[in-house]
Design a protein around this motif. Structure first.
Motif, PDB file in Angstrom:
ATOM      1  N   LYS A  66       0.834  -1.209   0.000  1.00  0.00           N
ATOM      2  CA  LYS A  66       0.000   0.000   0.000  1.00  0.00           C
ATOM      3  C   LYS A  66       0.866   1.255   0.000  1.00  0.00           C
ATOM      4  CE  LYS A  66      -3.777   2.158   2.600  1.00  0.00           C
ATOM      5  NZ  LYS A  66      -4.681   2.000   3.771  1.00  0.00           N
ATOM      6  N   VAL A  67       1.840   1.308   0.885  1.00  0.00           N
ATOM      7  CA  VAL A  67       2.679   2.515   0.955  1.00  0.00           C
ATOM      8  C   VAL A  67       3.562   2.646  -0.281  1.00  0.00           C
ATOM      9  CG1 VAL A  67       4.648   1.567   2.236  1.00  0.00           C
ATOM     10  CG2 VAL A  67       4.042   3.963   2.493  1.00  0.00           C
ATOM     11  N   LEU A  68       4.031   1.527  -0.841  1.00  0.00           N
ATOM     12  CA  LEU A  68       4.818   1.586  -2.077  1.00  0.00           C
ATOM     13  C   LEU A  68       3.973   2.147  -3.217  1.00  0.00           C
ATOM     14  CD1 LEU A  68       6.862  -1.739  -1.935  1.00  0.00           C
ATOM     15  CD2 LEU A  68       7.690   0.591  -1.503  1.00  0.00           C
ATOM     16  N   GLY A  69       2.684   1.832  -3.209  1.00  0.00           N
ATOM     17  CA  GLY A  69       1.784   2.394  -4.217  1.00  0.00           C
ATOM     18  C   GLY A  69       1.664   3.898  -4.076  1.00  0.00           C
ATOM     19  N   PHE A  70       1.580   4.383  -2.831  1.00  0.00           N
ATOM     20  CA  PHE A  70       1.527   5.826  -2.592  1.00  0.00           C
ATOM     21  C   PHE A  70       2.807   6.501  -3.093  1.00  0.00           C
ATOM     22  CE2 PHE A  70      -1.287   5.107   1.414  1.00  0.00           C
ATOM     23  CZ  PHE A  70      -2.395   4.930   0.607  1.00  0.00           C
ATOM     24  N   ILE A  71       3.934   5.854  -2.835  1.00  0.00           N
ATOM     25  CA  ILE A  71       5.235   6.405  -3.251  1.00  0.00           C
ATOM     26  C   ILE A  71       5.319   6.489  -4.769  1.00  0.00           C
ATOM     27  CG2 ILE A  71       7.703   5.877  -3.362  1.00  0.00           C
ATOM     28  CD1 ILE A  71       7.415   4.773  -0.460  1.00  0.00           C
ATOM     29  N   GLU A  72       4.936   5.435  -5.444  1.00  0.00           N
ATOM     30  CA  GLU A  72       4.999   5.425  -6.906  1.00  0.00           C
ATOM     31  C   GLU A  72       4.055   6.463  -7.501  1.00  0.00           C
ATOM     32  OE1 GLU A  72       7.282   3.932  -8.750  1.00  0.00           O
ATOM     33  OE2 GLU A  72       8.085   3.393  -6.781  1.00  0.00           O
ATOM     34  N   GLU A  73       2.907   6.643  -6.883  1.00  0.00           N
ATOM     35  CA  GLU A  73       1.963   7.665  -7.353  1.00  0.00           C
ATOM     36  C   GLU A  73       2.574   9.058  -7.218  1.00  0.00           C
ATOM     37  OE1 GLU A  73      -2.355   9.530  -6.058  1.00  0.00           O
ATOM     38  OE2 GLU A  73      -1.880   7.463  -5.489  1.00  0.00           O
ATOM     39  N   ALA A  74       3.237   9.316  -6.102  1.00  0.00           N
ATOM     40  CA  ALA A  74       3.877  10.613  -5.892  1.00  0.00           C
ATOM     41  C   ALA A  74       4.984  10.843  -6.907  1.00  0.00           C
ATOM     42  CB  ALA A  74       4.435  10.696  -4.470  1.00  0.00           C
ATOM     43  N   LYS A  75       5.775   9.820  -7.172  1.00  0.00           N
ATOM     44  CA  LYS A  75       6.841   9.938  -8.177  1.00  0.00           C
ATOM     45  C   LYS A  75       6.247  10.242  -9.551  1.00  0.00           C
ATOM     46  CE  LYS A  75      10.312   6.795  -6.227  1.00  0.00           C
ATOM     47  NZ  LYS A  75      11.014   5.512  -6.492  1.00  0.00           N
ATOM     48  N   ALA A  76       5.160   9.550  -9.891  1.00  0.00           N
ATOM     49  CA  ALA A  76       4.512   9.773 -11.182  1.00  0.00           C
ATOM     50  C   ALA A  76       3.961  11.187 -11.289  1.00  0.00           C
ATOM     51  CB  ALA A  76       3.394   8.755 -11.383  1.00  0.00           C
ATOM     52  N   ASP A  77       3.583  11.761 -10.149  1.00  0.00           N
ATOM     53  CA  ASP A  77       3.079  13.143 -10.122  1.00  0.00           C
ATOM     54  C   ASP A  77       4.217  14.161 -10.173  1.00  0.00           C
ATOM     55  OD1 ASP A  77       0.478  12.262 -10.019  1.00  0.00           O
ATOM     56  OD2 ASP A  77       0.287  12.471  -7.847  1.00  0.00           O
ATOM     57  N   GLY A  78       5.473  13.680 -10.135  1.00  0.00           N
ATOM     58  CA  GLY A  78       6.626  14.562 -10.243  1.00  0.00           C
ATOM     59  C   GLY A  78       7.125  15.133  -8.937  1.00  0.00           C
ATOM     60  N   VAL A  79       6.686  14.578  -7.807  1.00  0.00           N
ATOM     61  CA  VAL A  79       7.175  15.069  -6.517  1.00  0.00           C
ATOM     62  C   VAL A  79       8.640  14.660  -6.360  1.00  0.00           C
ATOM     63  CG1 VAL A  79       6.828  15.095  -4.030  1.00  0.00           C
ATOM     64  CG2 VAL A  79       4.860  14.815  -5.552  1.00  0.00           C
ATOM     65  N   GLU A  80       9.453  15.606  -5.922  1.00  0.00           N
ATOM     66  CA  GLU A  80      10.900  15.376  -5.822  1.00  0.00           C
ATOM     67  C   GLU A  80      11.253  14.496  -4.630  1.00  0.00           C
ATOM     68  OE1 GLU A  80      15.038  17.944  -5.297  1.00  0.00           O
ATOM     69  OE2 GLU A  80      13.124  18.986  -5.587  1.00  0.00           O
ATOM     70  N   VAL A  81      12.042  13.464  -4.900  1.00  0.00           N
ATOM     71  CA  VAL A  81      12.496  12.564  -3.849  1.00  0.00           C
ATOM     72  C   VAL A  81      13.840  13.055  -3.337  1.00  0.00           C
ATOM     73  CG1 VAL A  81      13.173  10.207  -3.266  1.00  0.00           C
ATOM     74  CG2 VAL A  81      11.313  10.606  -4.903  1.00  0.00           C
ATOM     75  N   LEU A  82      13.916  13.294  -2.043  1.00  0.00           N
ATOM     76  CA  LEU A  82      15.149  13.766  -1.435  1.00  0.00           C
ATOM     77  C   LEU A  82      15.966  12.606  -0.876  1.00  0.00           C
ATOM     78  CD1 LEU A  82      16.405  16.556  -1.095  1.00  0.00           C
ATOM     79  CD2 LEU A  82      15.306  16.714   1.149  1.00  0.00           C
ATOM     80  N   LEU A  83      15.281  11.604  -0.360  1.00  0.00           N
ATOM     81  CA  LEU A  83      15.933  10.398   0.143  1.00  0.00           C
ATOM     82  C   LEU A  83      15.014   9.227  -0.152  1.00  0.00           C
ATOM     83  CD1 LEU A  83      18.263   9.050   1.735  1.00  0.00           C
ATOM     84  CD2 LEU A  83      16.921   9.444   3.822  1.00  0.00           C
ATOM     85  N   GLU A  84      15.559   8.227  -0.821  1.00  0.00           N
ATOM     86  CA  GLU A  84      14.751   7.079  -1.222  1.00  0.00           C
ATOM     87  C   GLU A  84      15.229   5.823  -0.520  1.00  0.00           C
ATOM     88  OE1 GLU A  84      13.082   4.875  -5.259  1.00  0.00           O
ATOM     89  OE2 GLU A  84      14.375   6.638  -5.415  1.00  0.00           O
ATOM     90  N   GLY A  85      14.407   5.353   0.411  1.00  0.00           N
ATOM     91  CA  GLY A  85      14.727   4.121   1.104  1.00  0.00           C
ATOM     92  C   GLY A  85      14.541   2.925   0.183  1.00  0.00           C
ATOM     93  N   LYS A  86      15.482   2.020   0.170  1.00  0.00           N
ATOM     94  CA  LYS A  86      15.403   0.826  -0.670  1.00  0.00           C
ATOM     95  C   LYS A  86      14.789  -0.319   0.126  1.00  0.00           C
ATOM     96  CE  LYS A  86      17.493   2.904  -4.068  1.00  0.00           C
ATOM     97  NZ  LYS A  86      16.725   3.343  -5.236  1.00  0.00           N
ATOM     98  N   ARG A  87      13.685  -0.795  -0.351  1.00  0.00           N
ATOM     99  CA  ARG A  87      12.965  -1.873   0.333  1.00  0.00           C
ATOM    100  C   ARG A  87      13.850  -3.106   0.495  1.00  0.00           C
ATOM    101  NH1 ARG A  87       7.528  -4.912  -1.937  1.00  0.00           N
ATOM    102  NH2 ARG A  87       7.335  -6.407  -0.220  1.00  0.00           N
ATOM    103  N   GLU A  88      13.791  -3.678   1.679  1.00  0.00           N
ATOM    104  CA  GLU A  88      14.464  -4.944   1.950  1.00  0.00           C
ATOM    105  C   GLU A  88      13.451  -5.860   2.617  1.00  0.00           C
ATOM    106  OE1 GLU A  88      18.135  -4.597   4.069  1.00  0.00           O
ATOM    107  OE2 GLU A  88      18.925  -3.041   2.728  1.00  0.00           O
ATOM    108  N   GLY A  89      12.836  -6.738   1.827  1.00  0.00           N
ATOM    109  CA  GLY A  89      11.784  -7.595   2.360  1.00  0.00           C
ATOM    110  C   GLY A  89      10.608  -6.754   2.801  1.00  0.00           C
ATOM    111  N   ASN A  90      10.284  -6.806   4.080  1.00  0.00           N
ATOM    112  CA  ASN A  90       9.175  -6.025   4.604  1.00  0.00           C
ATOM    113  C   ASN A  90       9.658  -4.807   5.387  1.00  0.00           C
ATOM    114  OD1 ASN A  90       6.413  -6.232   4.203  1.00  0.00           O
ATOM    115  ND2 ASN A  90       6.016  -6.780   6.325  1.00  0.00           N
ATOM    116  N   ILE A  91      10.890  -4.392   5.099  1.00  0.00           N
ATOM    117  CA  ILE A  91      11.474  -3.228   5.763  1.00  0.00           C
ATOM    118  C   ILE A  91      11.649  -2.101   4.737  1.00  0.00           C
ATOM    119  CG2 ILE A  91      13.502  -2.330   6.974  1.00  0.00           C
ATOM    120  CD1 ILE A  91      13.921  -5.213   8.031  1.00  0.00           C
TER     121      ILE A  91
END
Length: 201
Positions: A66-91
């Motif tokens: 669910k939260v990854l979907g929110f993140i991808e939607e924000a990226k698609a909307d052009g919101v600037e990412v300042l720090l991008e955490g890389k998913r590791e399993g469920n973390i």
């Protein structure tokens, strides 16, 4: 800085009173954003059985998706990412967006995750308007070097709790806990909760 970090990332942000938006005056915005990112990069994540771990796993896989979907939607909307955490399993390590428009879907959501929006305000009045321009109103915080001003601003923010010079994840048994608007009604904590469990006669 430490209060903002704790208020966002304690328990992976999976707390109802965790920080979702950080509104910063434009005079301090770039400095704050830079320091916040550097501090967030130092946060340890991984196995919660390790006492040094700050960010552990999401509550379940569905919440991660669910939260990854929110993140991808924000990226698609052009919101600037300042720090991008890389998913590791469920973390999911810290994820920071900058120059977020308060009208965006990103700013309008409650994430319950280590994702935060940094929003710029040009005046104190604009910061207050941004803070109250939300359907939610559980916990909030004001940081200032002027305590009297902080208390004045706290009264104007439409939230059940507003902390002055402390982070949002702070509740004590002797203060009322509860929200406004879409964040619930009523209060608990002594003595307010007594009314909920008694009948006057």
């Amino acid at each position: 800085m430490n209060a903002a970090i704790m208020g966002k990332y304690l328990h992976q942000g999976q707390i109802c009173i965790s920080i979702n938006r950080i509104i910063v005056h434009e005079d301090l915005y770039e400095e704050f954003a830079s320091k916040f990112v550097e501090r967030a990069k130092q946060i340890t994540y991984g196995n919660p059985q390790d006492s040094s771990t700050v960010i552990g796993p999401r509550i379940n896989h569905a919440q991660m998706e669910k939260v990854l979907g929110f993140i991808e939607e924000a990226k698609a909307d052009g919101v600037e990412v300042l720090l991008e955490g890389k998913r590791e399993g469920n973390i999911l390590p810290p994820f920071i967006f900058r120059n977020v428009d308060n009208a965006s879907s990103l700013a309008r959501r409650e994430f319950y995750s280590p994702v935060v929006s940094l929003i710029k305000a040009s005046t104190d009045e604009e910061a207050i308007q941004i803070a109250i321009d939300t359907e939610y109103g559980l916990s909030s915080a004001v940081f200032t070097s002027d305590l009297a001003l902080g208390e004045e601003v706290a009264v104007e923010i439409e939230a059940g709790m507003t902390h002055v010079d402390d982070q949002t994840v702070n509740c004590l048994s002797n203060i009322p806990f509860g929200g406004m608007k879409g964040s619930g009604i009523g209060r608990f904590g002594n003595p307010w909760i007594v009314d909920e469990f008694t009948q006057a006669k």
